[in-house]
Structures are given as C-alpha cells and as structure tokens.
Design an enzyme around this catalytic site. Structure first.
Site, PDB file in Angstrom:
ATOM      1  N   ASP A   1     125.677  -4.832  40.303  1.00  0.00           N
ATOM      2  CA  ASP A   1     126.336  -5.332  41.487  1.00  0.00           C
ATOM      3  C   ASP A   1     125.873  -4.418  42.627  1.00  0.00           C
ATOM      4  OD1 ASP A   1     128.627  -6.570  43.045  1.00  0.00           O
ATOM      5  OD2 ASP A   1     129.186  -4.454  43.074  1.00  0.00           O
TER       6      ASP A   1
ATOM      7  N   ASP B   1     127.118  -4.038  46.545  1.00  0.00           N
ATOM      8  CA  ASP B   1     128.068  -3.362  47.412  1.00  0.00           C
ATOM      9  C   ASP B   1     129.137  -2.674  46.555  1.00  0.00           C
ATOM     10  OD1 ASP B   1     128.533  -3.239  50.393  1.00  0.00           O
ATOM     11  OD2 ASP B   1     130.542  -3.698  49.678  1.00  0.00           O
TER      12      ASP B   1
HETATM   13  N1  PLP Z   1     130.401 -11.517  50.132  1.00  0.00           N
HETATM   14  C1  PLP Z   1     130.068 -10.967  51.304  1.00  0.00           C
HETATM   15  C2  PLP Z   1     130.013 -11.818  52.521  1.00  0.00           C
HETATM   16  C3  PLP Z   1     129.780  -9.594  51.387  1.00  0.00           C
HETATM   17  O1  PLP Z   1     129.431  -9.050  52.571  1.00  0.00           O
HETATM   18  C4  PLP Z   1     129.868  -8.815  50.213  1.00  0.00           C
HETATM   19  C5  PLP Z   1     129.579  -7.390  50.253  1.00  0.00           C
HETATM   20  O2  PLP Z   1     128.990  -6.867  51.189  1.00  0.00           O
HETATM   21  C6  PLP Z   1     130.215  -9.440  49.015  1.00  0.00           C
HETATM   22  C7  PLP Z   1     130.472 -10.778  49.003  1.00  0.00           C
HETATM   23  C8  PLP Z   1     130.299  -8.685  47.714  1.00  0.00           C
HETATM   24  O3  PLP Z   1     129.026  -8.359  47.279  1.00  0.00           O
HETATM   25  P1  PLP Z   1     128.781  -7.669  45.847  1.00  0.00           P
HETATM   26  O4  PLP Z   1     128.941  -8.738  44.801  1.00  0.00           O
HETATM   27  O5  PLP Z   1     127.373  -7.132  45.944  1.00  0.00           O
HETATM   28  O6  PLP Z   1     129.784  -6.575  45.751  1.00  0.00           O
HETATM   29 CA    CA Z   2     130.747  -5.029  44.593  1.00  0.00          CA
END
Ligand code: PLP
Ligand code: CA
Length: 304
Positions: A23, A25
């Site tokens: 993953d 973020d």
């Molecule tokens: N959706 C959006 C619009 C985001 O900006 C983020 C994180 O920045 C996420 C979902 C979650 O992303 P991830 O699945 O990489 O944690």
């Molecule tokens: Ca995440």
C-alpha cells in the site's frame, strides 16, 4: 496472529516471500513525504530479488502517473508494477466487454484510464455553478442520457449536489452498473480537520440511489487478482504491507496472503485488539499476521 516482527520473523519472511505488495500512503509515504526507512527497505528487498508491487486505493492518478510519483520519491516502479483504482475500474469494465457510456464522478485520471480501454464516458470536470436553481428543482443538464449504463464513483474534490443527483439517478436505473473505486472513509493527513475520502462521496450516492455499489479497491480482491494473473503470483509467497486494517489487511486475508501492518498510517494496535475481541467474522479479516512500528523496522532487521 499479529506478532511483532523480530529478527527470526524477518528472516522467515525474507526466505518465504517472493512478492511484496505495498500500500502506498501511510506505508511508503505520507502525502509527498517519504516515511523514514521505507525507501531503503523497498530498494533493499528489490536488491534481494523480490518482486515489488504498489497497490493503492487512490483513484486520482493513472498507473503511469503513479509510477512517476514512485520514481520521483526514489521507489523503483514501472507502470506494470502499479495497481490503482482508476485502472482497476477501467479494466473491470473492459473485461466485462462493457459497451455503454459511463457517468463518472472523479477526476481526469479516471477518464484517462477509461480512454485507454476505449470506454465511453461523460467526461470529468466541475459542474457549472447551480446557484440560481433551488436544490430540489431539476438542475441544468439533468436530462438523463439513455446511453449511460454505468456509474463510476471515485474521488472528486468538486463533488456537488447536482453530481450526486445525477450519479444516484443513473445508479438507480434498472440494469445499470454501479461501481465505486473504493470506500476509504477519510484521508489521513497531518491537519487539524477531517479530509473526507471517497467513501463519504460513495455513501451520499448509494443512500440516495438505495443501491449498493460493486467496490473495485481493497478490501475486495480485484486488484490482487489482476496482479496474480499478469505475474502468475502464488498468494502463499506474497506479503501485503499496509496501514489500514479494513482495506489492506482485509484484502490480504481475503486473498490468502500474509500481511504486515505498519503503524505509520491509519490503524493502531488498539484497533487490532478491538477487532480481535469483537467476535465479528468480518473484523477477523482485519487482523494482520505481523505488525511493525514502520516498514523500516523490517528493513533494519534484515540489514537493508
Ligand atoms: N484515495 C485518495 C483520493 C487518496 O488521496 C489516498 C491517499 O493519498 C487514498 C485513497 C489511499 O491510498 P492508499 O491505498 O495508497 O493508502
Ligand atoms: Ca494507506
């Protein structure tokens, strides 16, 4: 289940895992800041011959844009290593040989992924201001297009009442497909206010439509299956690394993978304790195999 990674576990992981699914973020970076230790760990694992994939619920970038972000921050990536929800949504419709037109709530990158598969859509952009119209009256442009057979709801920071109205109207129509990129409740940002995620937008549409969407992203299995098919992955030799129990960890469980929760994002050990204690079978899928304070803890134990 949910053991802290120590030297022995790190060595076991290193010998029994060929493919790491990250993953993004909350694991690799927070917004645009690399989380200390993550870069060294990912690069070190790659140098050990592990395959690296990036699996994100973010719908606001294409795969190519995500690869660019990874490379800009120093993470090794090509488009083929990425699965994001803009791409998986377009692939899903392509694989079902969808021929209608799509009403999109989202941003231009969702449109770009649909375009790459030749899927027809309504285009993206803020709707014209609607200040002259009472909210309960038909709004300009609300003539329903009979060609639209699918609604796709992703992240849209220009979400508006007319867009919810249109999306719910199309979703409600008999036989129409209703897709959501993901249902993340909020975006974890270091700010003193709540940043609503795609889940809050999807909820506004589904409540009005009185219909549940098919969810494309984690915790559903679509994104893993796409990688599995393309790269012939054996789930027993894969490790999903995530920061959110109800998406990342749950997808891993649903796909028969082991999982590593890192505590640099959304979920906490107290959350894991509550999931274990609840007795709810869905919550049982949220409990990771391992946890670490940060991804760099695994890297450090492996000397990366
Ligand atoms: N959706 C959006 C619009 C985001 O900006 C983020 C994180 O920045 C996420 C979902 C979650 O992303 P991830 O699945 O990489 O944690
Ligand atoms: Ca995440």
């Amino acid at each position: 289940m949910c053991e802290e990674v120590n030297a022995k576990i790190a060595t076991d992981i290193s010998s029994s895992v060929d493919n790491f699914l990250f993953d993004c973020d909350g694991v690799l970076w927070n917004a645009n800041e690399v989380i200390p230790g993550s870069l060294e760990t990912v690069k070190g694992l790659k140098a050990l011959g592990k395959r690296i994939f990036y699996v994100t619920n973010n719908s606001t970038k294409t795969r190519a844009e995500y690869a660019q972000k990874c490379v800009k921050l120093g993470f090794p990536a090509t488009e083929d290593d990425i699965v994001c929800t803009s791409y998986i949504s377009a692939l899903y419709l392509h694989n079902m040989n969808f021929k209608g037109k799509i009403y999109v709530v989202g941003n231009p990158s969702i449109g770009a992924e649909l375009d790459r598969f030749g899927l027809r859509h309504t285009g993206i952009g803020p709707d014209p201001p609607d200040e002259d119209q009472p909210a309960f009256q038909p709004v300009p442009g609300l003539d329903l297009d009979p060609e639209i057979k699918c609604v796709l709801v992703g992240f849209d920071k220009y979400i508006s009442y007319p867009k919810i109205m249109k999306a719910a109207s199309y979703a409600r129509q008999e036989g129409n497909i209703f897709l959501a990129t993901n249902e993340d409740s909020h975006l974890p940002m270091d700010v003193p206010y709540v940043v609503p995620g795609t889940g809050s937008i999807v909820t506004s549409v589904k409540v009005a439509a009185r219909k549940e969407p098919v969810v494309m992203g984690k915790p559903q299995t679509n994104m893993f299956k796409c990688l599995q098919e393309a790269h012939n992955l054996d789930p027993s030799r894969c490790m999903m690394v995530g920061d959110r129990c109800n998406t990342d960890i749950s997808m891993a469980t649903n796909c028969g993978m082991r999982s590593l929760l890192v505590l640099t994002g959304v979920s906490t050990l107290a959350d894991v304790g509550a999931y274990k204690a609840s007795g709810d079978p869905t919550h049982a899928t949220y409990v990771p195999t391992y946890y670490a304070s940060r991804l760099g803890q695994l890297g450090k134990l492996l000397g990366l």
